[in-house]
Design a protein around this motif. Structure first.
Motif, PDB file in Angstrom:
ATOM      1  N   VAL A  13      23.552  10.210  12.748  1.00 50.16           N
ATOM      2  CA  VAL A  13      23.420  11.652  12.516  1.00 50.16           C
ATOM      3  C   VAL A  13      22.019  12.088  12.943  1.00 50.16           C
ATOM      4  O   VAL A  13      21.069  11.293  12.924  1.00 50.16           O
ATOM      5  CB  VAL A  13      23.636  12.033  11.037  1.00 50.16           C
ATOM      6  CG1 VAL A  13      25.039  11.694  10.589  1.00 50.16           C
ATOM      7  CG2 VAL A  13      22.614  11.357  10.140  1.00 50.16           C
ATOM      8  N   ILE A  14      21.913  13.335  13.331  1.00 47.99           N
ATOM      9  CA  ILE A  14      20.618  13.960  13.599  1.00 47.99           C
ATOM     10  C   ILE A  14      20.535  15.193  12.717  1.00 47.99           C
ATOM     11  O   ILE A  14      21.413  16.055  12.755  1.00 47.99           O
ATOM     12  CB  ILE A  14      20.462  14.351  15.078  1.00 47.99           C
ATOM     13  CG1 ILE A  14      20.368  13.101  15.964  1.00 47.99           C
ATOM     14  CG2 ILE A  14      19.214  15.219  15.276  1.00 47.99           C
ATOM     15  CD1 ILE A  14      20.330  13.405  17.450  1.00 47.99           C
ATOM     16  N   GLU A  15      19.490  15.261  11.909  1.00 45.24           N
ATOM     17  CA  GLU A  15      19.306  16.388  10.995  1.00 45.24           C
ATOM     18  C   GLU A  15      17.895  16.925  11.167  1.00 45.24           C
ATOM     19  O   GLU A  15      16.920  16.215  10.939  1.00 45.24           O
ATOM     20  CB  GLU A  15      19.523  15.937   9.553  1.00 45.24           C
ATOM     21  CG  GLU A  15      20.936  15.443   9.266  1.00 45.24           C
ATOM     22  CD  GLU A  15      21.068  14.728   7.942  1.00 45.24           C
ATOM     23  OE1 GLU A  15      22.039  15.008   7.229  1.00 45.24           O
ATOM     24  OE2 GLU A  15      20.180  13.896   7.635  1.00 45.24           O
TER      25      GLU A  15
ATOM     26  N   SER B 233      22.339  20.374  12.465  1.00 44.18           N
ATOM     27  CA  SER B 233      22.547  18.927  12.367  1.00 44.18           C
ATOM     28  C   SER B 233      23.739  18.538  13.235  1.00 44.18           C
ATOM     29  O   SER B 233      24.559  19.388  13.605  1.00 44.18           O
ATOM     30  CB  SER B 233      22.781  18.501  10.914  1.00 44.18           C
ATOM     31  OG  SER B 233      23.962  19.090  10.408  1.00 44.18           O
ATOM     32  N   GLY B 234      23.833  17.235  13.548  1.00 42.08           N
ATOM     33  CA  GLY B 234      24.914  16.789  14.418  1.00 42.08           C
ATOM     34  C   GLY B 234      25.347  15.366  14.138  1.00 42.08           C
ATOM     35  O   GLY B 234      24.648  14.604  13.462  1.00 42.08           O
TER      36      GLY B 234
ATOM     37  N   LEU C 218      18.378  23.005  20.591  1.00 38.42           N
ATOM     38  CA  LEU C 218      19.302  21.990  21.097  1.00 38.42           C
ATOM     39  C   LEU C 218      18.665  21.208  22.239  1.00 38.42           C
ATOM     40  O   LEU C 218      18.784  19.978  22.309  1.00 38.42           O
ATOM     41  CB  LEU C 218      20.604  22.652  21.560  1.00 38.42           C
ATOM     42  CG  LEU C 218      21.449  23.312  20.460  1.00 38.42           C
ATOM     43  CD1 LEU C 218      22.613  24.076  21.066  1.00 38.42           C
ATOM     44  CD2 LEU C 218      21.955  22.274  19.458  1.00 38.42           C
ATOM     45  N   LYS C 219      17.991  21.906  23.123  1.00 36.30           N
ATOM     46  CA  LYS C 219      17.311  21.229  24.232  1.00 36.30           C
ATOM     47  C   LYS C 219      16.217  20.303  23.701  1.00 36.30           C
ATOM     48  O   LYS C 219      16.049  19.166  24.178  1.00 36.30           O
ATOM     49  CB  LYS C 219      16.697  22.276  25.175  1.00 36.30           C
ATOM     50  CG  LYS C 219      16.088  21.696  26.438  1.00 36.30           C
ATOM     51  CD  LYS C 219      17.143  21.056  27.312  1.00 36.30           C
ATOM     52  CE  LYS C 219      16.547  20.534  28.619  1.00 36.30           C
ATOM     53  NZ  LYS C 219      17.546  19.809  29.439  1.00 36.30           N
ATOM     54  N   GLY C 220      15.493  20.765  22.692  1.00 34.64           N
ATOM     55  CA  GLY C 220      14.444  19.938  22.109  1.00 34.64           C
ATOM     56  C   GLY C 220      15.002  18.683  21.447  1.00 34.64           C
ATOM     57  O   GLY C 220      14.393  17.605  21.519  1.00 34.64           O
ATOM     58  N   ILE C 221      16.159  18.794  20.823  1.00 35.40           N
ATOM     59  CA  ILE C 221      16.800  17.631  20.200  1.00 35.40           C
ATOM     60  C   ILE C 221      17.193  16.615  21.260  1.00 35.40           C
ATOM     61  O   ILE C 221      17.003  15.396  21.078  1.00 35.40           O
ATOM     62  CB  ILE C 221      18.029  18.084  19.381  1.00 35.40           C
ATOM     63  CG1 ILE C 221      17.561  18.781  18.097  1.00 35.40           C
ATOM     64  CG2 ILE C 221      18.929  16.898  19.031  1.00 35.40           C
ATOM     65  CD1 ILE C 221      18.659  19.480  17.338  1.00 35.40           C
TER      66      ILE C 221
ATOM     67  N   VAL D 192      24.271  25.528  12.437  1.00 38.52           N
ATOM     68  CA  VAL D 192      24.628  24.993  13.752  1.00 38.52           C
ATOM     69  C   VAL D 192      25.006  23.523  13.616  1.00 38.52           C
ATOM     70  O   VAL D 192      24.260  22.739  13.021  1.00 38.52           O
ATOM     71  CB  VAL D 192      23.460  25.142  14.752  1.00 38.52           C
ATOM     72  CG1 VAL D 192      23.846  24.600  16.120  1.00 38.52           C
ATOM     73  CG2 VAL D 192      23.038  26.605  14.854  1.00 38.52           C
ATOM     74  N   ARG D 193      26.150  23.164  14.154  1.00 39.40           N
ATOM     75  CA  ARG D 193      26.633  21.788  14.114  1.00 39.40           C
ATOM     76  C   ARG D 193      26.950  21.334  15.539  1.00 39.40           C
ATOM     77  O   ARG D 193      27.456  22.114  16.342  1.00 39.40           O
ATOM     78  CB  ARG D 193      27.878  21.674  13.231  1.00 39.40           C
ATOM     79  CG  ARG D 193      27.647  22.094  11.787  1.00 39.40           C
ATOM     80  CD  ARG D 193      26.713  21.150  11.064  1.00 39.40           C
ATOM     81  NE  ARG D 193      26.460  21.557   9.682  1.00 39.40           N
ATOM     82  CZ  ARG D 193      25.405  22.260   9.292  1.00 39.40           C
ATOM     83  NH1 ARG D 193      24.498  22.659  10.199  1.00 39.40           N
ATOM     84  NH2 ARG D 193      25.243  22.571   8.022  1.00 39.40           N
ATOM     85  N   PHE D 194      26.658  20.050  15.822  1.00 41.63           N
ATOM     86  CA  PHE D 194      26.868  19.579  17.186  1.00 41.63           C
ATOM     87  C   PHE D 194      27.316  18.121  17.207  1.00 41.63           C
ATOM     88  O   PHE D 194      27.172  17.386  16.229  1.00 41.63           O
ATOM     89  CB  PHE D 194      25.598  19.759  18.027  1.00 41.63           C
ATOM     90  CG  PHE D 194      24.382  19.016  17.512  1.00 41.63           C
ATOM     91  CD1 PHE D 194      24.086  17.734  17.953  1.00 41.63           C
ATOM     92  CD2 PHE D 194      23.526  19.607  16.602  1.00 41.63           C
ATOM     93  CE1 PHE D 194      22.975  17.051  17.489  1.00 41.63           C
ATOM     94  CE2 PHE D 194      22.403  18.942  16.119  1.00 41.63           C
ATOM     95  CZ  PHE D 194      22.130  17.656  16.572  1.00 41.63           C
ATOM     96  N   ILE D 195      27.903  17.742  18.328  1.00 36.56           N
ATOM     97  CA  ILE D 195      28.302  16.360  18.599  1.00 36.56           C
ATOM     98  C   ILE D 195      27.479  15.895  19.792  1.00 36.56           C
ATOM     99  O   ILE D 195      27.342  16.626  20.772  1.00 36.56           O
ATOM    100  CB  ILE D 195      29.809  16.266  18.920  1.00 36.56           C
ATOM    101  CG1 ILE D 195      30.637  16.777  17.732  1.00 36.56           C
ATOM    102  CG2 ILE D 195      30.204  14.823  19.250  1.00 36.56           C
ATOM    103  CD1 ILE D 195      32.119  16.931  18.054  1.00 36.56           C
TER     104      ILE D 195
END
Length: 261
Positions: free
Chosen positions: A67-69, A79-80, A9-12, A42-45
């Motif tokens: 979107v980010i995948e 993805s988020g 998540l930090k890398g994204i 894992v899903r995120f906003i």
């Protein structure tokens, strides 16, 4: 595994210059019936900086993907959705998004965004959308996995859960819980059906492979009758929801300002 997810998540955030607002587990782990080899879904906003929104190209167009995948591997599927995309889907009572908001496995939560969006759920709840989503999911999975004398019996859960979600919506007129066990305890009465499902769940959680086996008649009969009944029930629903766009616009602006102080 939590440490790996946090690093991802930090890398994204660094790679895409975004801020993640909320990240959760989705899929079988969140539903309460993971297999021993289940991956992590894992899903995120997330939200971009104000400058990203202040441009002539709208979100979701051209190079401005909403979107980010990340590449999927055997262990992790991550993805988020960009914030305005998530809010537009929230406006439609999008079932996957509402499930994210109910996940009991939260990897990250920033500021007050999630509390605010949850407080608005009653303003956007649209049972028609949710019923069609879950009913179509059940019908598609049933058609693919549960016909014939021998079936992949662990796939029963991917039909049972959406059917029980439909039953919950019909009974309570609210978004169903994400936990399969909570749905089953509330919806399924004591008897042969419940006993068979509980036995199947114990086997799945214990790591039994449960590949092709003889179909379980009591479960198939229940699913077939409920799919037929719910198909008719959805046709009777006539629900109108006031347009919540103004409230969601305000939530977007407040979140953008709070996140990028």
């Amino acid at each position: 595994m939590n440490e790996i997810i946090q690093q991802k998540l930090k890398g994204i955030e660094e790679k895409f210059n975004v801020k993640i607002l909320y990240a959760v587990e989705s899929g079988s782990r969140a539903w309460g019936f993971p297999s021993k080899d289940s991956d992590y879904d894992v899903r995120f906003i997330y939200v971009h900086s104000p400058a990203w929104y202040l441009s002539i190209d709208p979100q979701g167009s051209a190079a401005k993907r909403d979107v980010i995948e990340e590449p999927i591997n055997d262990l992790l599927d991550i993805s988020g959705w960009e914030l305005t995309k998530a809010l537009r889907l929230f406006r439609k009572s999008n079932p996957p998004l509402l499930e994210w908001l109910r996940s009991g496995i939260i990897y990250y939560q920033k500021d007050s965004f999630v509390d605010h969006i949850r407080s608005l759920e009653s303003n956007v709840f649209y049972p028609n959308s949710m019923l069609y989503h879950y009913l179509n999911m059940a019908k598609n999975n049933y058609r693919e996995y549960l016909q014939g004398p021998n079936v992949k019996i662990k796939k029963y859960f991917y039909v049972l859960r959406p059917i029980l979600a439909c039953n919950w919506i019909e009974k309570y007129h609210t978004t169903p819980p994400i936990s399969f066990n909570e749905l089953m305890e509330d919806i399924v009465p004591a008897g042969d059906l419940k006993n068979e499902v509980q036995h199947l769940l114990k086997r799945k959680l214990a790591g039994d492979e449960m590949d092709l086996e003889a179909r379980i008649s009591v479960i198939n009969d229940f699913l077939e009758s409920e799919m037929e009944r719910l198909e008719e029930y959805t046709k009777t629903l006539k629900v109108e929801v006031e347009d919540p766009t103004e409230m969601l616009d305000e939530l977007f602006r407040d979140t953008l300002q709070q996140t990028w102080k």
